[in-house]
Design an enzyme around this catalytic site. Structure first.
Site, PDB file in Angstrom:
ATOM      1  N   HIS A 221      11.182  -0.611  -5.118  1.00 55.87           N
ATOM      2  CA  HIS A 221      11.579  -1.196  -3.836  1.00 55.87           C
ATOM      3  C   HIS A 221      10.527  -2.186  -3.320  1.00 55.87           C
ATOM      4  O   HIS A 221       9.346  -2.122  -3.704  1.00 55.87           O
ATOM      5  CB  HIS A 221      11.815  -0.104  -2.795  1.00 55.87           C
ATOM      6  CG  HIS A 221      10.571   0.678  -2.450  1.00 55.87           C
ATOM      7  ND1 HIS A 221       9.586   0.204  -1.608  1.00 55.87           N
ATOM      8  CD2 HIS A 221      10.157   1.906  -2.848  1.00 55.87           C
ATOM      9  CE1 HIS A 221       8.629   1.107  -1.485  1.00 55.87           C
ATOM     10  NE2 HIS A 221       8.949   2.150  -2.236  1.00 55.87           N
TER      11      HIS A 221
ATOM     12  N   GLN B  71       8.066  -4.032  -0.376  1.00 54.82           N
ATOM     13  CA  GLN B  71       7.083  -3.433   0.531  1.00 54.82           C
ATOM     14  C   GLN B  71       7.769  -2.780   1.730  1.00 54.82           C
ATOM     15  O   GLN B  71       8.670  -3.349   2.342  1.00 54.82           O
ATOM     16  CB  GLN B  71       6.106  -4.493   1.032  1.00 54.82           C
ATOM     17  CG  GLN B  71       4.985  -3.924   1.895  1.00 54.82           C
ATOM     18  CD  GLN B  71       4.256  -4.990   2.680  1.00 54.82           C
ATOM     19  OE1 GLN B  71       4.827  -5.679   3.516  1.00 54.82           O
ATOM     20  NE2 GLN B  71       2.964  -5.157   2.399  1.00 54.82           N
ATOM     21  N   SER B  72       7.327  -1.574   2.066  1.00 54.40           N
ATOM     22  CA  SER B  72       7.876  -0.854   3.213  1.00 54.40           C
ATOM     23  C   SER B  72       6.866  -0.841   4.355  1.00 54.40           C
ATOM     24  O   SER B  72       5.697  -1.194   4.184  1.00 54.40           O
ATOM     25  CB  SER B  72       8.221   0.587   2.823  1.00 54.40           C
ATOM     26  OG  SER B  72       7.031   1.337   2.613  1.00 54.40           O
ATOM     27  N   THR B  73       7.322  -0.393   5.529  1.00 55.87           N
ATOM     28  CA  THR B  73       6.426  -0.316   6.680  1.00 55.87           C
ATOM     29  C   THR B  73       5.259   0.627   6.400  1.00 55.87           C
ATOM     30  O   THR B  73       4.124   0.350   6.795  1.00 55.87           O
ATOM     31  CB  THR B  73       7.197   0.167   7.920  1.00 55.87           C
ATOM     32  OG1 THR B  73       7.945   1.355   7.590  1.00 55.87           O
ATOM     33  CG2 THR B  73       8.166  -0.909   8.401  1.00 55.87           C
ATOM     34  N   TRP B  74       5.528   1.707   5.692  1.00 53.51           N
ATOM     35  CA  TRP B  74       4.437   2.649   5.401  1.00 53.51           C
ATOM     36  C   TRP B  74       3.547   2.149   4.268  1.00 53.51           C
ATOM     37  O   TRP B  74       2.369   2.483   4.209  1.00 53.51           O
ATOM     38  CB  TRP B  74       5.003   4.034   5.089  1.00 53.51           C
ATOM     39  CG  TRP B  74       5.399   4.779   6.340  1.00 53.51           C
ATOM     40  CD1 TRP B  74       5.623   4.238   7.581  1.00 53.51           C
ATOM     41  CD2 TRP B  74       5.595   6.180   6.476  1.00 53.51           C
ATOM     42  NE1 TRP B  74       5.964   5.209   8.473  1.00 53.51           N
ATOM     43  CE2 TRP B  74       5.960   6.427   7.831  1.00 53.51           C
ATOM     44  CE3 TRP B  74       5.522   7.251   5.599  1.00 53.51           C
ATOM     45  CZ2 TRP B  74       6.232   7.689   8.313  1.00 53.51           C
ATOM     46  CZ3 TRP B  74       5.799   8.525   6.077  1.00 53.51           C
ATOM     47  CH2 TRP B  74       6.147   8.740   7.416  1.00 53.51           C
TER      48      TRP B  74
ATOM     49  N   GLU C  62      11.427   9.435  -4.476  1.00 52.77           N
ATOM     50  CA  GLU C  62       9.999   9.326  -4.753  1.00 52.77           C
ATOM     51  C   GLU C  62       9.372  10.712  -4.884  1.00 52.77           C
ATOM     52  O   GLU C  62       9.969  11.726  -4.506  1.00 52.77           O
ATOM     53  CB  GLU C  62       9.328   8.518  -3.645  1.00 52.77           C
ATOM     54  CG  GLU C  62       7.834   8.238  -3.818  1.00 52.77           C
ATOM     55  CD  GLU C  62       7.476   7.554  -5.127  1.00 52.77           C
ATOM     56  OE1 GLU C  62       7.806   8.101  -6.199  1.00 52.77           O
ATOM     57  OE2 GLU C  62       6.824   6.480  -5.085  1.00 52.77           O
TER      58      GLU C  62
ATOM     59  N   LYS D 148      -4.879   7.612   4.405  1.00 49.47           N
ATOM     60  CA  LYS D 148      -5.963   8.105   3.550  1.00 49.47           C
ATOM     61  C   LYS D 148      -7.002   8.903   4.319  1.00 49.47           C
ATOM     62  O   LYS D 148      -7.393   9.999   3.910  1.00 49.47           O
ATOM     63  CB  LYS D 148      -6.618   6.920   2.839  1.00 49.47           C
ATOM     64  CG  LYS D 148      -7.804   7.295   1.980  1.00 49.47           C
ATOM     65  CD  LYS D 148      -8.429   6.083   1.326  1.00 49.47           C
ATOM     66  CE  LYS D 148      -9.671   6.467   0.528  1.00 49.47           C
ATOM     67  NZ  LYS D 148     -10.296   5.282  -0.117  1.00 49.47           N
TER      68      LYS D 148
END
Length: 535
Positions: A101, A103-106, A175, A186
């Protein structure tokens, strides 16, 4: 090819030894006495292990005072820490293209998504998906599968928006399940789960959280996905999913264990093509060839040098086209040809694409076709005079009387007795590869280019991944293509990762199409060494 590559059609052998963005984020620890704190669309509950739960996604949270993880995927009962299921037998050649997919917001926030469904595509992610759609606009797919998570489904909707293709939602394509890690950035993961996070970063296959081994479970789940995908009747299949599951699909298909997690990169919007061929014995798993790995929809980061990076990289360039490569003639160690018109144009495109890559040194196989490719690259570097070093150990595999003959005429024949074995090829190439890496380590080189032949580059990739010589045929490498190996923390501080193989995005119209034609004779037979015409 079977005779040349050793007995049988076994899978890859490993060398034995050698909610959208959370608004106000609250600390991820449960308060004393079992109090619940809220992080965006998640709640954190106390127990023997703090469990991060997806609010609204739970079917049955059960006793919130325990550490039992329960979500909308629990009833599938596919979270098993057991060996992957063998690939199903097939009766015809197939190509499966995996797309990650956009790039996502997360992704943009550096937040760990796992199988949560709170992130959406960013503007950049939608643009990546649009570019991927352009890369596949001439592709012809017979079937398609998509993850149940919306970031993958949104990508898929863009990719196939101009087709009549109706994808099947496959739950096993979600996922990796990261349980209490899901939703953390992180710094939070490091603080809240110190030992577990250290394992996740350094030894992911041994990483355990909430009573689960996520990477091992992912490998098993990927093997379940193949049971459905490979039972489709058509030739070409499109799969739109995620980074980790796409890695697991690639590795489980080729027989690589979960310890190979993160050794193959899957970039946002990038595609990977895997070819499957029926096993001649009719009773074993298909033969696998990775046609291309991680073809980025945008200019990849490895195509330029970043001064601040600790990474050391090696760009493997297969020599550009000659009349023999265009005609699928076996060249081996013959050195009678210059690059043809097509090859010279490919060299121009290579140089243009790598204009921002500050190359420190070029190593070349000592043949006309490789030297003509390598010297032009070195000549076009602007930051300094780049030395080209000829390396005899990088010459192509020797194939005796086969050399100079059309590959098609040799199908079904055993290679000549005096042909170089893959064991010998592997030994000499691995020795050269070790010396090249040592030189790069001593000189602190950021980027080294190796211009050689498909068999040589495949041997380098196998050596990097600690695969046996029989695995050489796993990687298809076409004229003018590039493959990239990086050492993220430097050559002396960790293993090499394969960023991409057979990258041809720079070749434009000269690149081979993504999908196979129904009547295409490509890879029609593996009995001779013409699986990609590289020898």
């Amino acid at each position: 090819m079977a005779a040349l590559l050793g007995q049988g059609w076994s899978r890859v052998q490993v060398k034995p030894a050698r909610a959208s963005r959370p608004g106000a984020t609250v600390r991820g620890r449960a308060g004393p006495g079992g109090n619940t704190k809220i992080r965006g669309g998640y709640s954190v509950v106390s127990g023997r292990r703090a469990a991060l739960r997806h609010v609204g996604a739970l079917k049955d949270a059960g006793d919130l005072g325990t550490d039992t993880w329960r979500d909308e995927f629990s009833d599938l009962e596919d979270r098993k820490n057991i060996d992957p299921v063998s690939l199903p037998q097939i009766t015809k050649r197939k190509r499966v293209i995996l797309v990650r997919h956009g790039q996502s917001t997360w992704n943009a926030e550096g937040r760990m998504q796992g199988s949560s469904d709170n992130s959406e595509l960013t503007k950049k992610g939608k643009e990546q998906a649009e570019t991927t759609r352009t890369l596949l606009e001439k592709a012809k797919f017979d079937s398609s599968f998509v993850s149940p998570l919306k970031r993958a489904q949104s990508t898929g909707e863009i990719v196939w928006q101009n087709t009549d293709l109706k994808p099947e939602v496959l739950q096993s394509l979600r996922e990796i399940d990261l349980y209490s890690f899901q939703g953390l950035v992180k710094k939070e993961a490091e603080e809240d789960f110190q030992e577990a996070y250290a394992l996740w970063k350094k030894h992911p296959a041994s990483f355990e959280i909430d009573g689960h081994f996520p990477v091992n479970e992912l490998w098993y789940r990927a093997s379940l996905a193949w049971q459905r995908i490979l039972r489709e009747e058509g030739t070409n299949t499109l799969v739109v999913a995620h980074n980790a599951i796409n890695q697991a699909l690639l590795c489980s298909a080729t027989g690589l264990p979960s310890s190979y997690f993160r050794r193959f990169v899957q970039s946002n919007g990038a595609l990977t093509a895997i070819d499957f061929f029926p096993n001649p014995s009719k009773k074993a798993a298909p033969k696998i060839v990775v046609d291309r790995l991680n073809q980025s929809p945008v200019r990849p980061s490895w195509s330029k040098t970043r001064k601040e990076s600790t990474s050391q990289k090696f760009v493997l360039i297969r020599h550009a086209a000659t009349d023999s490569t265009d005609n699928s003639t076996i060249t081996g160690t013959l050195d009678v040809e210059n690059l043809n018109k097509k090859g010279k144009e490919q060299v121009k495109k290579i140089n243009s694409f790598l204009k921002d890559l500050e190359v420190d040194r070029v190593f070349c196989s000592p043949t006309k076709r490789t030297v003509q490719t390598g010297y032009q690259l070195a000549k076009n570097q602007k930051h300094k005079d780049v030395e080209v070093q000829l390396e005899q150990r990088l010459e192509n595999v020797y194939l005796g009387e086969w050399q100079g003959k059309p590959a098609a005429s040799l199908r079904g024949q055993a290679p000549p007795r005096d042909a170089e074995s893959l064991n010998v090829l592997s030994d000499r190439v691995t020795e050269a590869w070790l010396d090249i890496r040592q030189q790069a380590a001593m000189e602190g080189s950021k980027c080294t280019v190796i211009v050689a032949h498909a068999a040589v580059h495949a041997a380098i990739i196998c050596s990097t991944l600690e695969l046996s010589p029989e695995s050489t045929s796993l990687f298809r490498l076409t004229p003018g293509s590039m493959s990239v190996i990086t050492y993220p923390e430097g050559i002396l501080n960790g293993s090499g990762n394969v960023i991409c193989t057979n990258f041809t995005g720079h070749l434009g119209s000269m690149a081979e199409p993504a999908t196979l034609e129904e009547d295409e004779d490509l890879f029609a037979d593996f009995e001779a060494c013409d699986w990609d015409g590289c020898f």
